[in-house]
Design a protein around this motif. Structure first.
Motif, PDB file in Angstrom:
ATOM      1  N   TYR A 104      12.128  -9.590  -2.285  1.00  0.00           N
ATOM      2  CA  TYR A 104      12.338 -10.705  -1.530  1.00  0.00           C
ATOM      3  C   TYR A 104      10.917 -11.422  -1.274  1.00  0.00           C
ATOM      4  CZ  TYR A 104      17.197 -10.786  -0.425  1.00  0.00           C
ATOM      5  OH  TYR A 104      18.430 -11.027  -0.582  1.00  0.00           O
ATOM      6  N   PRO A 105      10.460 -12.457  -1.265  1.00  0.00           N
ATOM      7  CA  PRO A 105       9.395 -13.210  -1.314  1.00  0.00           C
ATOM      8  C   PRO A 105       8.126 -12.709  -0.410  1.00  0.00           C
ATOM      9  CG  PRO A 105      10.756 -14.941  -1.447  1.00  0.00           C
ATOM     10  CD  PRO A 105      11.479 -13.701  -1.118  1.00  0.00           C
ATOM     11  N   GLU A 106       8.479 -12.048   0.920  1.00  0.00           N
ATOM     12  CA  GLU A 106       7.712 -11.551   1.897  1.00  0.00           C
ATOM     13  C   GLU A 106       7.275 -10.131   1.785  1.00  0.00           C
ATOM     14  OE1 GLU A 106      11.152 -10.220   3.692  1.00  0.00           O
ATOM     15  OE2 GLU A 106      10.867 -12.047   2.391  1.00  0.00           O
ATOM     16  N   VAL A 107       8.091  -9.628   0.846  1.00  0.00           N
ATOM     17  CA  VAL A 107       8.373  -7.974   1.051  1.00  0.00           C
ATOM     18  C   VAL A 107       6.858  -7.160   0.426  1.00  0.00           C
ATOM     19  CG1 VAL A 107       9.174  -5.953  -0.193  1.00  0.00           C
ATOM     20  CG2 VAL A 107      10.530  -7.790   1.016  1.00  0.00           C
ATOM     21  N   ALA A 108       6.485  -7.812  -0.627  1.00  0.00           N
ATOM     22  CA  ALA A 108       5.199  -7.197  -1.058  1.00  0.00           C
ATOM     23  C   ALA A 108       4.163  -7.288  -0.398  1.00  0.00           C
ATOM     24  CB  ALA A 108       4.870  -7.773  -2.371  1.00  0.00           C
ATOM     25  N   ALA A 109       3.771  -8.287   0.257  1.00  0.00           N
ATOM     26  CA  ALA A 109       2.650  -8.639   1.193  1.00  0.00           C
ATOM     27  C   ALA A 109       2.903  -7.705   2.578  1.00  0.00           C
ATOM     28  CB  ALA A 109       2.515 -10.064   1.611  1.00  0.00           C
ATOM     29  N   VAL A 110       4.154  -7.710   3.119  1.00  0.00           N
ATOM     30  CA  VAL A 110       4.235  -6.936   4.168  1.00  0.00           C
ATOM     31  C   VAL A 110       3.844  -5.231   3.861  1.00  0.00           C
ATOM     32  CG1 VAL A 110       5.716  -6.138   5.857  1.00  0.00           C
ATOM     33  CG2 VAL A 110       5.850  -8.526   5.196  1.00  0.00           C
ATOM     34  N   LEU A 111       4.728  -4.919   2.696  1.00  0.00           N
ATOM     35  CA  LEU A 111       4.294  -3.771   2.463  1.00  0.00           C
ATOM     36  C   LEU A 111       2.697  -3.458   2.177  1.00  0.00           C
ATOM     37  CD1 LEU A 111       7.213  -2.786  -0.188  1.00  0.00           C
ATOM     38  CD2 LEU A 111       7.151  -2.205   1.993  1.00  0.00           C
ATOM     39  N   LYS A 112       2.091  -4.273   1.750  1.00  0.00           N
ATOM     40  CA  LYS A 112       0.573  -3.958   1.565  1.00  0.00           C
ATOM     41  C   LYS A 112       0.093  -4.095   2.731  1.00  0.00           C
ATOM     42  CE  LYS A 112       0.557  -6.076  -3.228  1.00  0.00           C
ATOM     43  NZ  LYS A 112       0.079  -7.319  -3.883  1.00  0.00           N
ATOM     44  N   GLY A 113       0.346  -4.726   3.763  1.00  0.00           N
ATOM     45  CA  GLY A 113      -0.018  -4.850   5.065  1.00  0.00           C
ATOM     46  C   GLY A 113      -0.051  -3.524   5.963  1.00  0.00           C
ATOM     47  N   TRP A 114       1.240  -3.004   5.675  1.00  0.00           N
ATOM     48  CA  TRP A 114       1.735  -1.842   6.228  1.00  0.00           C
ATOM     49  C   TRP A 114       0.807  -0.491   5.641  1.00  0.00           C
ATOM     50  CZ3 TRP A 114       7.590  -2.317   5.960  1.00  0.00           C
ATOM     51  CH2 TRP A 114       7.890  -3.225   7.203  1.00  0.00           C
ATOM     52  N   HIS A 115       0.638  -0.604   4.511  1.00  0.00           N
ATOM     53  CA  HIS A 115      -0.178   0.264   3.616  1.00  0.00           C
ATOM     54  C   HIS A 115      -1.672   0.202   4.067  1.00  0.00           C
ATOM     55  CE1 HIS A 115      -2.415   2.080   0.422  1.00  0.00           C
ATOM     56  NE2 HIS A 115      -1.591   2.959   0.303  1.00  0.00           N
ATOM     57  N   ALA A 116      -2.137  -1.037   4.295  1.00  0.00           N
ATOM     58  CA  ALA A 116      -3.652  -0.987   4.632  1.00  0.00           C
ATOM     59  C   ALA A 116      -3.931  -0.605   6.095  1.00  0.00           C
ATOM     60  CB  ALA A 116      -3.966  -2.314   4.427  1.00  0.00           C
TER      61      ALA A 116
END
Length: 231
Positions: A104-116
């Motif tokens: 889903y469009p927002e998933v990658a950015a949110v995952l990267k934010g959590w990782h960061a």
């Protein structure tokens, strides 16, 4: 309690159910007989074929095993042997560029934010661990595998069984209360909560046109996308 770990499902949670059912399942179904004929004597394949043969009544031809597996695909059966073999077949499709895994469009950015932010991400899916790694590795958003600290499939136990989540907690080495599990399946969330995990019901309109609320959520916090998840 502030979570330190995110444990996420894939199908219906990070990615659409329709991609799995309309792209991956038909691809594996069509390829199964030829894949078994070509690779059936390889040990990593034979172990799963023998497991299926044993379950359906003992010694039988590989063609019968293939037909059984195709039937299980049609039933969307969450069988470890089927998931392992599907993963091997899907790898060919990914590497050939036949498709890329949907997120889903927002998933990658949110995952990267959590990782960061220092949160550890783990995946728990009915698909085999190799299939999970392929999904994240050949995604529409690029290779996301570096975001994931660990992977779990049904070899650790069924997703609707609390003991599976207890084993995952032990493997991760973080208290259950500091892990939040994301899924679109209420029964999975119930099992995770019984094991002490925090839970979020991901209720995407693309996959569930009638939003679940009240008793249907069993009290789990409900979100429609990853941007709505509060930690």
């Amino acid at each position: 309690m502030q979570p330190r770990v995110i444990l996420t499902d894939i199908e219906g949670t990070t990615s659409s159910i329709s991609f799995v059912k309309n792209v991956l399942f038909p691809y594996a179904r069509q390829a199964l007989p030829g894949f078994i004929a070509a690779h059936g004597e390889q040990p990593q394949v034979r172990r799963w074929l023998d497991a299926v043969a044993t379950e359906i009544g003992g010694a039988c031809q590989d063609s019968v095993v293939a037909e059984t597996l195709q039937g299980w695909i049609d039933q969307d059966r969450k069988h470890t042997a089927l998931k392992a073999l599907q993963g091997m077949i899907w790898e060919t499709g990914y590497r050939n560029g036949d498709y890329k895994a949907h997120f889903y469009p927002e998933v990658a950015a949110v995952l990267k934010g959590w990782h960061a932010a220092g949160l550890a991400l783990y995946v728990y899916s009915s698909g085999s661990v190799p299939a999970q790694k392929q999904f994240f590795g050949f995604s529409e958003a690029g290779d996301l595998t570096a975001l994931v600290s660990g992977w779990f499939d049904t070899e650790i136990g069924g997703k609707r069984e609390a003991d599976s989540y207890r084993r995952i907690v032990a493997a991760i080495g973080v208290p259950a209360a500091e892990i939040v599990f994301l899924s679109d399946v209420v029964e999975e969330l119930d099992a995770a909560r019984e094991a002490g995990l925090q839970t979020r019901l991901v209720d995407r309109l693309d996959d569930y046109p009638l939003p679940r609320s009240g008793e249907a959520t069993h009290g789990h916090d409900r979100v429609e996308n990853f941007q709505q998840i509060t930690l």
